[in-house]
Scaffold this motif. Sequence first.
Motif, PDB file in Angstrom:
ATOM      1  N   PRO A 242      45.050  87.676  86.375  1.00  0.00           N
ATOM      2  CA  PRO A 242      44.619  88.722  87.301  1.00  0.00           C
ATOM      3  C   PRO A 242      45.031  88.385  88.725  1.00  0.00           C
ATOM      4  N   SER A 243      45.166  89.406  89.536  1.00  0.00           N
ATOM      5  CA  SER A 243      45.568  89.279  90.936  1.00  0.00           C
ATOM      6  C   SER A 243      45.362  90.643  91.562  1.00  0.00           C
ATOM      7  N   VAL A 244      45.917  90.849  92.731  1.00  0.00           N
ATOM      8  CA  VAL A 244      45.785  92.174  93.333  1.00  0.00           C
ATOM      9  C   VAL A 244      46.467  93.232  92.475  1.00  0.00           C
ATOM     10  N   TYR A 245      47.419  92.818  91.639  1.00  0.00           N
ATOM     11  CA  TYR A 245      48.039  93.778  90.729  1.00  0.00           C
ATOM     12  C   TYR A 245      47.008  94.395  89.784  1.00  0.00           C
ATOM     13  N   ALA A 246      46.003  93.621  89.428  1.00  0.00           N
ATOM     14  CA  ALA A 246      44.963  94.124  88.524  1.00  0.00           C
ATOM     15  C   ALA A 246      44.093  95.183  89.192  1.00  0.00           C
ATOM     16  N   LEU A 247      44.184  95.296  90.512  1.00  0.00           N
ATOM     17  CA  LEU A 247      43.430  96.351  91.206  1.00  0.00           C
ATOM     18  C   LEU A 247      43.846  97.739  90.728  1.00  0.00           C
ATOM     19  N   VAL A 248      45.087  97.891  90.299  1.00  0.00           N
ATOM     20  CA  VAL A 248      45.560  99.213  89.881  1.00  0.00           C
ATOM     21  C   VAL A 248      44.761  99.723  88.680  1.00  0.00           C
ATOM     22  N   PRO A 249      44.737  99.011  87.532  1.00  0.00           N
ATOM     23  CA  PRO A 249      43.920  99.524  86.423  1.00  0.00           C
ATOM     24  C   PRO A 249      42.423  99.455  86.704  1.00  0.00           C
ATOM     25  N   VAL A 250      41.982  98.427  87.433  1.00  0.00           N
ATOM     26  CA  VAL A 250      40.541  98.289  87.698  1.00  0.00           C
ATOM     27  C   VAL A 250      40.031  99.434  88.560  1.00  0.00           C
ATOM     28  N   ILE A 251      40.723  99.733  89.652  1.00  0.00           N
ATOM     29  CA  ILE A 251      40.313 100.855  90.498  1.00  0.00           C
ATOM     30  C   ILE A 251      40.480 102.165  89.742  1.00  0.00           C
ATOM     31  N   GLY A 252      41.482 102.217  88.861  1.00  0.00           N
ATOM     32  CA  GLY A 252      41.640 103.412  88.031  1.00  0.00           C
ATOM     33  C   GLY A 252      40.400 103.681  87.194  1.00  0.00           C
ATOM     34  N   VAL A 253      39.870 102.642  86.578  1.00  0.00           N
ATOM     35  CA  VAL A 253      38.653 102.801  85.777  1.00  0.00           C
ATOM     36  C   VAL A 253      37.475 103.198  86.664  1.00  0.00           C
ATOM     37  N   VAL A 254      37.341 102.538  87.806  1.00  0.00           N
ATOM     38  CA  VAL A 254      36.245 102.852  88.724  1.00  0.00           C
ATOM     39  C   VAL A 254      36.306 104.310  89.162  1.00  0.00           C
ATOM     40  N   MET A 255      37.493 104.808  89.451  1.00  0.00           N
ATOM     41  CA  MET A 255      37.633 106.212  89.865  1.00  0.00           C
ATOM     42  C   MET A 255      37.227 107.169  88.752  1.00  0.00           C
ATOM     43  N   LEU A 256      37.553 106.827  87.522  1.00  0.00           N
ATOM     44  CA  LEU A 256      37.139 107.662  86.398  1.00  0.00           C
ATOM     45  C   LEU A 256      35.626 107.624  86.214  1.00  0.00           C
ATOM     46  N   VAL A 257      35.047 106.435  86.351  1.00  0.00           N
ATOM     47  CA  VAL A 257      33.593 106.321  86.231  1.00  0.00           C
ATOM     48  C   VAL A 257      32.886 107.147  87.301  1.00  0.00           C
ATOM     49  N   LEU A 258      33.431 107.138  88.512  1.00  0.00           N
ATOM     50  CA  LEU A 258      32.784 107.816  89.632  1.00  0.00           C
ATOM     51  C   LEU A 258      33.046 109.314  89.675  1.00  0.00           C
ATOM     52  N   TYR A 259      34.269 109.741  89.278  1.00  0.00           N
ATOM     53  CA  TYR A 259      34.673 111.122  89.557  1.00  0.00           C
ATOM     54  C   TYR A 259      35.001 111.964  88.336  1.00  0.00           C
ATOM     55  N   ALA A 260      35.024 111.346  87.133  1.00  0.00           N
ATOM     56  CA  ALA A 260      35.384 112.106  85.937  1.00  0.00           C
ATOM     57  C   ALA A 260      34.141 112.769  85.342  1.00  0.00           C
ATOM     58  N   GLU A 261      33.536 113.665  86.100  1.00  0.00           N
ATOM     59  CA  GLU A 261      32.419 114.457  85.577  1.00  0.00           C
ATOM     60  C   GLU A 261      32.928 115.262  84.389  1.00  0.00           C
ATOM     61  N   LYS A 262      32.067 115.589  83.463  1.00  0.00           N
ATOM     62  CA  LYS A 262      32.490 116.124  82.166  1.00  0.00           C
ATOM     63  C   LYS A 262      33.324 117.393  82.263  1.00  0.00           C
ATOM     64  N   ALA A 263      33.252 118.108  83.399  1.00  0.00           N
ATOM     65  CA  ALA A 263      34.036 119.340  83.536  1.00  0.00           C
ATOM     66  C   ALA A 263      35.450 119.083  84.033  1.00  0.00           C
ATOM     67  N   THR A 264      35.755 117.851  84.459  1.00  0.00           N
ATOM     68  CA  THR A 264      37.106 117.554  84.958  1.00  0.00           C
ATOM     69  C   THR A 264      38.096 117.467  83.808  1.00  0.00           C
ATOM     70  N   PHE A 265      39.375 117.660  84.148  1.00  0.00           N
ATOM     71  CA  PHE A 265      40.416 117.615  83.125  1.00  0.00           C
ATOM     72  C   PHE A 265      40.492 116.235  82.488  1.00  0.00           C
ATOM     73  N   ALA A 266      40.391 115.187  83.313  1.00  0.00           N
ATOM     74  CA  ALA A 266      40.477 113.821  82.787  1.00  0.00           C
ATOM     75  C   ALA A 266      39.351 113.549  81.800  1.00  0.00           C
ATOM     76  N   ALA A 267      38.134 113.995  82.155  1.00  0.00           N
ATOM     77  CA  ALA A 267      36.993 113.763  81.263  1.00  0.00           C
ATOM     78  C   ALA A 267      37.168 114.537  79.960  1.00  0.00           C
ATOM     79  N   LYS A 268      37.655 115.780  80.055  1.00  0.00           N
ATOM     80  CA  LYS A 268      37.868 116.575  78.840  1.00  0.00           C
ATOM     81  C   LYS A 268      38.907 115.913  77.939  1.00  0.00           C
ATOM     82  N   LEU A 269      39.960 115.381  78.569  1.00  0.00           N
ATOM     83  CA  LEU A 269      40.999 114.697  77.790  1.00  0.00           C
ATOM     84  C   LEU A 269      40.432 113.471  77.094  1.00  0.00           C
ATOM     85  N   LEU A 270      39.694 112.662  77.823  1.00  0.00           N
ATOM     86  CA  LEU A 270      39.129 111.444  77.254  1.00  0.00           C
ATOM     87  C   LEU A 270      38.004 111.733  76.270  1.00  0.00           C
ATOM     88  N   SER A 271      37.441 112.934  76.336  1.00  0.00           N
ATOM     89  CA  SER A 271      36.320 113.291  75.456  1.00  0.00           C
ATOM     90  C   SER A 271      36.769 113.994  74.185  1.00  0.00           C
TER      91      SER A 271
END
Length: 643
Positions: A242-271
Amino acid sequence: MKYRAEIDGLRALAVVPVILFHAGFELFSGGFVGVDVFFVISGYLITTILIEDIENKQFSIVNFYERRARRILPALFFVMLVCIPFAWMWMLPNQMKDFSQSLVAVSLFASNILFWRESGYFDAAAEEKPLLHTWSLAVEEQYYVLFPIFLILAWRFGKNRVFWMIVVMAAVSLLLSEWGWRNKATANFYLAPTRAWELFSGSIAAFIVQKQGVQRNNLLALVGLAAIIFSIFFYDETTPFPSVYALVPVIGVVMLVLYAEKATFAAKLLSMRGIVGIGLISYSAYLWHQPLFAFARIESVSEPSLLLMAILAVSSLFLAYLSWRYIETPFRNNRGVGSAKILVYSSFGLLLFASFGFVGNKQEGFALQRYDRDYLIKTDINFLRSKRYPKLGNLNLSPTWALLGDSHADSLQEAFSKMLTQHNKSALVLTEAGCPPSLNLWRHDMDYKMRCHDNYLGAIDKIKDASIQHVLISARYALYINSTRFDNTIGGIEKGRSKEVIYDLIDYKDTLRAADERAHAIENELVSYVVKLVDEGINVYILESIPEFGWNVSEQLSASLPTNIPRSAFDERVESLQSLYRRFSNIHNVTLLSTDGFFCNEIECISTVDGIPLFYDSNHLSNFGADSLLDYFESNLMKNINE
């Protein structure tokens, strides 16, 4: 805690790339980031549960650990149990010994520490470890042990302060990982202190969601999803992790946790139902895939085909469904299996596997229980491989010699020591496995960069300080110049995720440089290091390449399969070394020691004599093989050994 289907979808997005990466599909070159996705999810879920329990005054450390035991141990125990008979049938004693050690380590939630000490994650040998993947479970378990205690003790300072404490700890851990990949890359990869920031990132997200709920933001959720997908396809083994490169997938997950409310396209895709289904069985799928792949590699002469690995990948999902349905689910049900039973089952399982592993390690992989003694002497690496020593020969004398090189030099240690002892001389051992004798060469798919540089830079200083007069170098020059795994042309290709094992200059960023240009640069670097030794007034002796075989000689013998290879395959492999050897021979005070005629005749290269292996794997001399060079060493080095 409210169920979020998109989180199970994230689990699927984590486990499938990990499986395909370990299967050897180069398209998923960054599939290992799935583990980092799991870490963030775990941090988020556990912290959410703990916050709710603490605020509702329902927190119980005993209940928390019970839930963890229900979630983790039953399926893990079942997979470990299934692995044992296959290990017993198919593993050589040294492999079984290592497997036994891993059983103990898994039982103690310390397998990340074991694998850190044994090898790098991307090593070919690591791919034959059925329980290698449990390193990530160990990291999580270590987090589960400490984080709840921290949270309940720190809560008295207020939730807001606890949040900022976690932010600070995450920042410190990230900075440590940045230092770690540059200085202690293997430890950085495996150990919890440099992985904790990923779990803490999930914890930070849990605090934010607990305060303001899951927000609806299509753009940010899609950016988060894209960040994870980008890292899966564009990262590879050369990416510091791990390094700052790992920030890319890690922040990606955090953004999904914070902003992928069930009505969003990303949440619908993952659901979507199929994705969620894979997410539900993701833990069991993760448990199953590595043993399937490892045993397939153990049983194969060369790297298994992608078709076979694809079939095994699908099989891991099928087995995952069965273990999720019939093991995970019943044990997670309090009514089906009570607390007392969980305690008994968990304690018994941990004790059973730890005991079996302890005995297996002490009895050298149950060697005598599975093989007769004469067979072991001929085929077992524990008898065939030279031990590693810091000094050779007469240990009471100041060294006048040094043995320098990679693991090929290591394989000479006991034989060389015999000769030094006979002549009342001693030598320093200045070797480093996997490292070309150079200051600026490294292997792209391993974390050896700084370790190689430091070893050979330090070797020059030690040679100066000890007043060494003579250096014997043995290294796998054929691998470094060709930068490909050996293909013996009759079905044996050295095992590993890829046929390409690219070595290059440390400061050269373009790994797609033309092969002939890269080979020339590597040749220059290898010659340069020998020149540095000669400039110090050292007499240098270089052992030319010994044959590679493409398959593990001991494994071939154990299966009563052919072990020799065509001479033409060896000649083709070393043809590219002739320029290097000519340049070595033109350097003053450098002597080349040719191995031609020792292991190869006009027709084939020989791997055994009277059924005893000259090599303990696909390219390293056994003690018996190294001893066969003693007379040659005597005649070519004796006059200098007596100086």
